[in-house]
Structure formats: C-alpha cells, structure tokens
Enzyme design. Structure first.
Site, PDB file in Angstrom:
ATOM      1  N   HIS A 186      -6.251  -4.166   1.115  1.00 54.41           N
ATOM      2  CA  HIS A 186      -6.712  -2.776   1.300  1.00 54.41           C
ATOM      3  C   HIS A 186      -7.208  -2.232  -0.029  1.00 54.41           C
ATOM      4  O   HIS A 186      -6.629  -2.501  -1.089  1.00 54.41           O
ATOM      5  CB  HIS A 186      -5.614  -1.889   1.893  1.00 54.41           C
ATOM      6  CG  HIS A 186      -4.439  -1.639   1.001  1.00 54.41           C
ATOM      7  ND1 HIS A 186      -4.378  -0.563   0.143  1.00 54.41           N
ATOM      8  CD2 HIS A 186      -3.264  -2.307   0.847  1.00 54.41           C
ATOM      9  CE1 HIS A 186      -3.213  -0.578  -0.505  1.00 54.41           C
ATOM     10  NE2 HIS A 186      -2.520  -1.626  -0.103  1.00 54.41           N
ATOM     11  N   ASP A 198      -1.808  -2.424  -6.292  1.00 54.72           N
ATOM     12  CA  ASP A 198      -1.684  -2.083  -4.875  1.00 54.72           C
ATOM     13  C   ASP A 198      -2.902  -1.278  -4.435  1.00 54.72           C
ATOM     14  O   ASP A 198      -2.873  -0.064  -4.446  1.00 54.72           O
ATOM     15  CB  ASP A 198      -0.406  -1.267  -4.645  1.00 54.72           C
ATOM     16  CG  ASP A 198      -0.133  -1.029  -3.188  1.00 54.72           C
ATOM     17  OD1 ASP A 198      -0.630  -1.805  -2.355  1.00 54.72           O
ATOM     18  OD2 ASP A 198       0.579  -0.058  -2.865  1.00 54.72           O
ATOM     19  N   GLU A 232      -4.617   1.624   4.352  1.00 56.14           N
ATOM     20  CA  GLU A 232      -3.263   1.050   4.470  1.00 56.14           C
ATOM     21  C   GLU A 232      -2.210   2.016   3.975  1.00 56.14           C
ATOM     22  O   GLU A 232      -1.129   2.119   4.546  1.00 56.14           O
ATOM     23  CB  GLU A 232      -3.183  -0.264   3.690  1.00 56.14           C
ATOM     24  CG  GLU A 232      -1.897  -1.060   3.923  1.00 56.14           C
ATOM     25  CD  GLU A 232      -0.737  -0.672   3.012  1.00 56.14           C
ATOM     26  OE1 GLU A 232       0.393  -1.118   3.261  1.00 56.14           O
ATOM     27  OE2 GLU A 232      -0.961   0.086   2.029  1.00 56.14           O
ATOM     28  N   GLU A 233      -2.520   2.736   2.902  1.00 49.14           N
ATOM     29  CA  GLU A 233      -1.538   3.666   2.341  1.00 49.14           C
ATOM     30  C   GLU A 233      -1.236   4.806   3.306  1.00 49.14           C
ATOM     31  O   GLU A 233      -0.236   5.498   3.148  1.00 49.14           O
ATOM     32  CB  GLU A 233      -2.041   4.222   0.999  1.00 49.14           C
ATOM     33  CG  GLU A 233      -2.229   3.181  -0.091  1.00 49.14           C
ATOM     34  CD  GLU A 233      -0.933   2.506  -0.516  1.00 49.14           C
ATOM     35  OE1 GLU A 233       0.145   2.883  -0.016  1.00 49.14           O
ATOM     36  OE2 GLU A 233      -0.992   1.596  -1.352  1.00 49.14           O
ATOM     37  N   GLU A 259      -0.366  -8.086  -0.484  1.00 49.51           N
ATOM     38  CA  GLU A 259       0.211  -6.776  -0.766  1.00 49.51           C
ATOM     39  C   GLU A 259       0.793  -6.726  -2.171  1.00 49.51           C
ATOM     40  O   GLU A 259       0.692  -7.682  -2.940  1.00 49.51           O
ATOM     41  CB  GLU A 259       1.288  -6.427   0.267  1.00 49.51           C
ATOM     42  CG  GLU A 259       0.814  -5.438   1.330  1.00 49.51           C
ATOM     43  CD  GLU A 259       0.427  -4.086   0.770  1.00 49.51           C
ATOM     44  OE1 GLU A 259       0.741  -3.798  -0.405  1.00 49.51           O
ATOM     45  OE2 GLU A 259      -0.193  -3.298   1.482  1.00 49.51           O
ATOM     46  N   HIS A 335       2.584   2.430  -7.749  1.00 46.76           N
ATOM     47  CA  HIS A 335       2.221   3.753  -7.223  1.00 46.76           C
ATOM     48  C   HIS A 335       2.312   4.844  -8.283  1.00 46.76           C
ATOM     49  O   HIS A 335       2.705   5.976  -8.003  1.00 46.76           O
ATOM     50  CB  HIS A 335       3.094   4.125  -6.019  1.00 46.76           C
ATOM     51  CG  HIS A 335       2.628   3.498  -4.742  1.00 46.76           C
ATOM     52  ND1 HIS A 335       3.149   3.846  -3.510  1.00 46.76           N
ATOM     53  CD2 HIS A 335       1.699   2.542  -4.490  1.00 46.76           C
ATOM     54  CE1 HIS A 335       2.562   3.131  -2.566  1.00 46.76           C
ATOM     55  NE2 HIS A 335       1.675   2.333  -3.135  1.00 46.76           N
TER      56      HIS A 335
END
Length: 885
Positions: A186, A198, A232-233, A259, A335
C-alpha cells in the site's frame, strides 16, 4: 588419617576397613541422605561445584549464546547480492522509495495520495512496460471502488469507503494465464508521516520485482498481479475493494502481502495459510534469506498485538491463502515523522527483494498454484534456524513427534521413580516435592517482580527502559534471577540440609523435565504448532542426561560433565534466545503505543520473568550442585537495588530525540468543535477545545513541565448521554485510552464544513422506522450510533446489513473517500416502542481534516510548536455533532 571424616566414618574405620571401602565405592543412597564420605583413597572422587566456577560458566554460556543470536539478527544478507540484469537491484528500488516518500504524507483522499503517488506509480510502470521483453504482457488498471464491510478488529466496527484508489498491474505470458498469484503493498500513509517503511518500501520493492520479471526472457506459467493499494491505513479498505470487486481477483490462487511493524531490518513471515502447507514449502524452497516463525503467527492471530493487515481481507473475503511478511525492526519510529527512507538500509531492501522475487517466481511457475485446492488441507510447523534455513513439516507429523517425545520422557521419569519397588512411594514423594518447589519458585518470582513493576508504575517511573532496554534487564531480570536462586537456596539449606548434592541436582533436573513434558503434552493437545519448542526442551535435555549420567554419578560435577551438559543444551537454549529476542524487538516498541490502560512495566516484567524461568529450567539443578550461592545472590541483589534507586530517581528518561536513534513519545491532538442538538434540532450545548491523547501509560506527566496548561486538572469528562462519551474518535479505541485531556480553545473556522441531513423517515412493518441520511464532508468521518433504551438497531445499508456493535454497545462506522466522491447516503432501521418522547436513537458524526488548509488551526499549530523535540505530536482539526431522532 584422612581429614574431613566425621565420627561415623572414624567408627567404621575402627571396626572394619572393608566396610569403609564398600561405602567409598557405593553410589549415593536412593533417598538422597548425605554421603558423609570425603575423598577416599583409591575410590572415585565426586566433585562439588564451586560457586565461582558454576556462576561464571553459566553466565559465559548465556552471553556467548546471546552474542551468536545478536550476530544472526543483525546479518541481513546471507550472501552478497547478485548483480545480473535478471536480479533484484536494491539501489534502483531505493530510487523508487526516495521518490515516493518525497511526495510527503499520503493520507487517503489527499492530492498526494490520490494524484501525485498514483501518477508516479503509473509513470514508472509505463517505463517498465516499454523495456519489457516479448515474453510477457503487461496490463495496467486504475480501480476506484466503493463498498462496505464489518470487521471484528478493535472490538468490532463497520467500514465504508467511496472512490478510493487501487493501481493494479498484471504481468502474464503472451498467450494469457488462467491463474495468478497476487503481490500486495500500500502506498498510502497515516497522516503527518512519510510512511517509508509502512509501506512505501514494499511498493518500491514490488516495482523493482515487476521490472526484473518483465525483462526476463523466461515466460511465466501463471500471471503475477501487483496491487499497489491506496487505502490500507484506513483499516484495509482498498484490499477489500479489490478482492470483492475487481475482475482480475477471480483468477488469484495465492498472495504475498508486504507490510511493516517497524522500520527496516529483516522481514518476518508471521502469517501463512490458512492451511495450504504448500505455500510454506514454497517459501522454504525459494527464499534466499529466510526469517519465519509459526510462533509469531499464533501470537499475532491471538489478538495480543493491536494491529491487522490486508492478509485478513484476502483470507476472509477472498477465501485465498497467502503469506504475510513485515519489517519488525525499530518499531519505536513506526507511524511517526521519523519513518524516512534514509533509515532503511539498502541491504534490508535487497534481502526483501531477493526473497519476494524468488518466492513469486516459484509460485508463478508452480503446478500447485493451478491446483491449490488439492493441497489446501493441513497446517505446518515452520521456523527458521538463526536465519540460515527454515525447518517445516506437517502439523500432524509434529503432533506425532510431540507425543512420542512426551511418552519417552514420562517413561524415563516413571522408571527412575519406581526403579526400587520398595522405595517407590518414597521416591515419588521426593520427586513431586521438587516438582512443587520449582513451580512455587516460579510463582514467587513472578509475584515479586510484578510487585516491583507496579511500584515503579505507581511512582511515575514507567517506561524507564523504553530508550535504555538494558535497564529492564538489570531491574527485572536480576530481581527474577535472585528470587529464583533464593527460593532454591533456602530449600537446600533448610528442607534438604541432610541430602546429597548430586541426588538433589539429579532430582531437580527431572522436575524441570517433568514440567516441560507436561507443557508439551498440553500445548500439543491444544492444537498449537508452537509446541515444537517444548519438544526441543524435552528431547535435547533428556538425550544429554542419558549421555552424561554415568560421568555425573561416578565423578560429580566435573568440567567434562559441565561441558557436555552445556553442549547438549545448545539447541533449545540458542533457539529460545533467538526467539525471545524477536519477541522483545516486536513487543518493546508496542508498549509505547499500547494506550493508557495497560501498565507496560508489568507486561515487560512478565515477559522477562517468563524468559528467566525458561532459561533457568535446566540450571536450577546447579543451585543444588554448588557449595554456596551467597556471592551470586549478593551481586544480583546489589545490581537490582542500585538500578531500582536510579529508576526511582528519574535518571533514565523514557524518551529520546537522538537523531540517529529516536524514541519519541506519541501524542494526538485534535482541535475540535462540538455541538449537541436536542430532539427539535436546537443546539443545547456547544464547546471548542484541543482534545489530547497520549499513547502510553505515562499520559501527560512528562509534557506538563514544558506545556504547563496541559495537566491533570483538564482531564476530559465523559458526556454520558452521547455515544463514545461525546468525543470524536477516529477509530473505536476508546477502551485503550480512558485518560485524555481537554484544553479549551477558540472555535475552529472551517472552509469545508460537514453537511448532515435526514432525507426521509419511513414507517416499516413490525413497529420499525427507517431513517435515511445524507452526509458530505472531508475524506475521513466517523459515525456513532446509540439506540435509546427500548429501541433496537435491527438493520442498516452498511456492511452485510447486520449492525455490528463495538465494545460498550454503541455502533461505530468508519468512513473515507478519495477524490470527487458523491455525498454519502445510507439508511438505518430501528425497532422502537410506541412512546418515545425523548427520541429513539442518538446519532453523532465526526469530521476529521487530515490534510489541506483546514488541517491545523493557528491555535493548534502554536501548541504543537511548544511540544519538546522528544515527542511526536500529530494534530488535526475535527468537528463533532450529536443529533437525536
């Protein structure tokens, strides 16, 4: 005359030398009564183990294993990367990664995600297509699906998405292919972060794999579909849109999902299947740098880790088996704004590319892919050995091996206990006493260390080890080891004071073997593949014991005995340390984002105690073999006390702004305006302020000295009459964050406010009413529904039509859209009593502005600037409107 003999020995010498000789050569009595004979002239010498030698040997052994594990974890490539035109090129993939992250944060609905990232991907794909060989055909498709589904993640909620973006590429033979394997990444990111690990790096890897495969002259047997998903998030929305709506989805027989739960390092295979053992075998055969664990799979699928991946969507909604991989190193900056491309090593990209390319090629040329339904049954036990290779075998074979190993161990133990029929009951009592003492020592250790962890948390020193992990070892590890040794030392001194040391050492070895054998039988019966660990801890120690039993019984704890003993224990000990390091690498960073309700020190202390108990299993017997443990206990206690004093003094600050190795504290700040309407639509209450959530147990205690107005006097009150306490949760994580703060601030002025209206009210059969709504607003909105007492939410137009309640009984709907989405229309149906003067349902809708000119108000921006540099404060504006119908 010999020294060291007591009066009993002197009397035997006086009455008959032959009796003395017999006693010198006899083994220790069965009941363990102390052999009072010292060194006998002409007889075997049973050596007692000195404390210095015993402690230093065990410590050096564990440190050597730790060093070996460290080397294996830090080695990214098992062989130099190939440099041929058909090989994966990490430098080229890094170029893709740098360009994607240079776009900036890419939340769903933003121009960065929906336009710039998509255009960049299409540009690179077309360039690859122009240079591809004639052996392949490349097809590109842009999908913008709209759909809805319910999921039991985070306590359960329903998701709705509109016009989100997928970039889909199919590489297939010139004459086409009936079957396909899917590779998924993603390109969207969470707000305010560059999202390098990510998951931009995975998309960069996939671009380079597409480039490599397209230039190969060797035709594939099956198609490879590359899905660059753009949402995706937003809790797996784009993968759902693809697998349930795209025409190519029907041909997919297996998938690989890429991932991240960290930034770089090695990519771990942490989920496979369900069932379909041939997929694991494909990874075993093809992967060049393996890193896989069925233990990680069972831990992740247990729900302990508050995360999920697209694997769930393909498994549950597509009924497709697959392999789930994730980078797990350095989850401290996952993140956050620090998740930048320069922190991902080129070797990390190379190993991921080598592995995924090899597995995809293997699957795309495998006959089993086309007939996957024939090979779908059965689970697999799989684990890598120090990253060198993977062992994998059918779970049913593992079950047989486990039970056979347990039966052999139980047979060995029962034979030892009843070897003398006249003393069987006596031996049984001694054996179960040792068994009970071992369990008691573990329980006492766990309770003691947890009490220390609670104390540290209560005095406000939680997470002192977050930046300095060794602090947790010195604090909780030494306390655990000292407690274990103390319990057994006291037992040896007062309970076993007249018993032979060798007999006790033998007895407590057998007690540990019994515990592991029971654990093996129980875990196998539970159907867990992780039972193979217990097999290692039964088979190797038992074999070692049989090999050195004669040496031990004749000469005691000699260097030969210790050397052979430690070599025999190498496999279970090195694997457990290897596995435990992986667990700590994953779980320690999670403690910094696990919410305000979990005591991270208790969790980590529990992990450390469990590892101490496991690693001490077959060294407990050394406590009974050494002459004394006084120096060891004093040293461990001193280290513990000094560390505890330092922790209590606050010298170990939890967070770090170190540029090379940051450990930021995560804080979410939402400048919100709230309006509460009554049944007639009148605003009965309104307010505005900055709502603050800290992601860890420490709350705002470390922030207050820097921003004094954020303190415990402004804790957020719960609006009991409103769903989810009248707060604009972006996801239903209210049960994880019960401590939050509310700083009054001026009302925000939005250029694109939300519009919420009722389109119709219809009376339905069986005393039901259907309400139809229209909502338009920013790309992210949350809907909260609370039926009033006596009312029931019976149906709605979302998900599969059956409402799914979140924890606490309210209903949560997560909404997002891409560009140019039409207003959101939905209906709900409620069964209500005839009299409902206060309404039958409360609706609240929150609008979240994650990007653009409405994202940050001047007040929010000014507050964010005041946060210290060891924090990652992520802020946005939002509104919350409550209605009663």
């Amino acid at each position: 005359m010999e020294r060291g003999g007591g009066t009993n020995v002197w009397r035997l010498r006086a009455t008959g030398g032959h009796r003395d000789r017999d006693r010198c050569h006899s083994p220790p009595p069965e009941d363990g009564d102390r052999d009072m004979v010292g060194k006998k002239r002409g007889g075997p010498q049973r050596l007692a183990l000195s404390e210095a030698r015993g402690t230093s040997l065990v410590l050096l052994y564990l440190l050597a294993l730790r060093a070996l594990v460290h080397v294996s974890h830090r080695r990214l490539l098992s062989q130099p990367p190939a440099a041929g035109p058909r090989d994966f090129s990490a430098p080229r993939a890094r170029g893709y990664l740098d360009n994607i992250t240079a776009i900036g944060p890419r939340p769903v609905g933003s121009p960065e995600n929906e336009v710039l990232a998509v255009n960049y991907l299409l540009e690179q794909i077309r360039a690859i297509e122009r240079e591809s060989t004639g052996a392949h055909k490349i097809s590109v498709n842009i999908q913008r699906p709209t759909g809805s589904f319910s999921i039991d993640f985070l306590g359960g909620f329903t998701s709705y998405y509109a016009n989100i973006t997928n970039v889909v590429v199919k590489l297939e033979p010139r004459n086409g292919a009936e079957h396909a394997v899917l590779s998924n990444c993603h390109f969207d990111s969470v707000p305010n972060t560059p999202g390098a690990s990510d998951d931009a790096v995975s998309c960069a890897v996939m671009l380079e794999i597409l480039n490599t495969l397209s230039k190969s002259s060797e035709p594939l047997q099956h198609a490879v579909i590359f899905l660059f998903n753009g949402a995706e998030e937003n809790i797996l929305q784009a993968s759902h849109g693809f697998i349930t709506q795209h025409e190519w989805a029907k041909s997919i027989r297996a998938f690989i999902n890429l991932e991240a739960a960290g930034v770089g390092g090695r990519e771990l295979v942490f989920q496979t299947g369900p069932e379909n053992p041939w997929l694991v075998q494909a990874y075993v055969v093809a992967a060049k740098h393996p890193f896989a664990s069925v233990v990680a799979q069972e831990v992740f699928q247990s729900g302990i880790i508050p995360a999920d991946t697209d694997f769930r969507i393909y498994r549950d909604f597509g009924n497709i088996p697959g392999i789930d991989l994730a980078f797990i190193e350095n989850g401290y900056i996952y993140h956050t704004e620090y998740d930048t491309s320069d922190r991902i090593l080129t070797d990390s990209i190379q190993r991921a590319g080598d592995n995924i390319l090899a597995v995809l090629k293997y699957l795309a040329t495998s006959d089993k892919l086309a007939k996957s339904f024939e090979y779908r049954h059965g689970n697999v036990v799989f684990f890598d050995v120090l990253g060198l290779f993977v062992l994998a075998y059918p779970a049913r074979v593992g079950t047989i091996m486990n039970y056979i190993t347990a039966v052999i161990a139980f047979f060995y133990l029962s034979k030892k206990v009843i070897q003398s029929k006249t003393r069987a009951i006596h031996n049984l009592k001694k054996f179960f006493t040792a068994f009970g003492l071992t369990l008691i020592s573990w329980i006492c250790t766990l309770v003691t260390v947890v009490i220390v962890a609670v104390f540290v948390s209560v005095i406000g020193r939680s997470l002192s080890w977050y930046t300095h992990f060794y602090v947790s070892v010195f604090l909780y590890g030494t306390a655990a080891a000292a407690n274990l040794i103390l319990v057994h030392t006291l037992a040896k001194k007062f309970f076993y004071k007249n018993m032979n040391e060798q007999y006790l050492g033998d007895l407590f070895f057998d007690a540990s073997l019994m515990i592991w054998s029971i654990a093996l039988a129980v875990i196998t019966q539970m159907g867990l593949c992780s039972a193979f660990i217990c097999t290692l801890w039964v088979a190797f120690p038992l074999f070692t014991k049989l090999v050195i039993q004669k040496e031990f019984s004749q000469k005691g704890a000699t260097m030969k005995f210790i050397t052979v003993y430690m070599i025999g224990m190498f496999v279970p000990y090195v694997y457990m340390m290897y596995l435990s390091w992986t667990v700590f690498e994953m779980f320690t960073p999670i403690m910094g984002r696990s919410g305000s309700e979990i005591l991270p020190d208790v969790v980590l202390a529990g992990f450390i105690v469990v590892m101490t108990m496991i690693l001490s299993s077959y060294f407990i017997n050394f406590i009974y073999l050494v002459k004394s443990t006084k120096t060891t206990l004093v040293t461990l206690t001193a280290v513990f006390v000094v560390t505890l004093i330092l922790v209590c003094s606050g010298i170990f600050f939890p967070y770090s702004s170190d540029a090379a190795n940051p450990r930021p504290k995560r804080v979410f700040l939402q400048h919100m305006s709230r309006r509460f309407h009554d049944l007639d639509g009148n605003v009965v209450k309104s307010d505005s302020g900055i709502w603050i959530n800290g992601f860890d147990y420490n709350g705002m205690s470390h922030i207050t000295p820097h921003v004094p107005e954020i303190n415990d006097t402004i804790r957020t009150p719960c609006e009991e009459q409103a769903p989810f306490c009248g707060l604009p949760w972006i996801l239903p994580v209210h049960f994880m964050f019960r401590k939050n703060w509310y700083l009054p601030a001026p009302e925000i002025i939005l250029r694109s406010p939300i519009h919420f209206q009722v389109l119709s009210r219809e009376l339905m059969p069986q005393n039901s009413v259907r309400l139809t709504f229209e909502v338009s607003g920013p790309s992210h909105m949350s809907l909260y529904v609370r039926p009033h007492e006596g009312s029931t939410l019976s149906a709605w137009s979302l998900g599969d039509g059956a409402p799914v309640a979140s924890l606490g009984g309210d209903y949560f709907v997560f909404y997002s859209h891409g560009l140019q989405a039409t207003p959101w229309h939905f209906w709900v149906e409620l069964t209500a009593p005839e009299k409902h003067s206060d309404g039958i349902v409360s609706f609240a809708v929150a609008a979240h502005y994650f990007f653009g000119e409405d994202q940050k108000s001047p007040q929010l921006h000014a507050l964010l600037e005041r946060f210290p540099n060891w924090t990652f404060p992520s802020g946005w504006s939002c509104t919350y409107d409550l209605f009663v119908f």
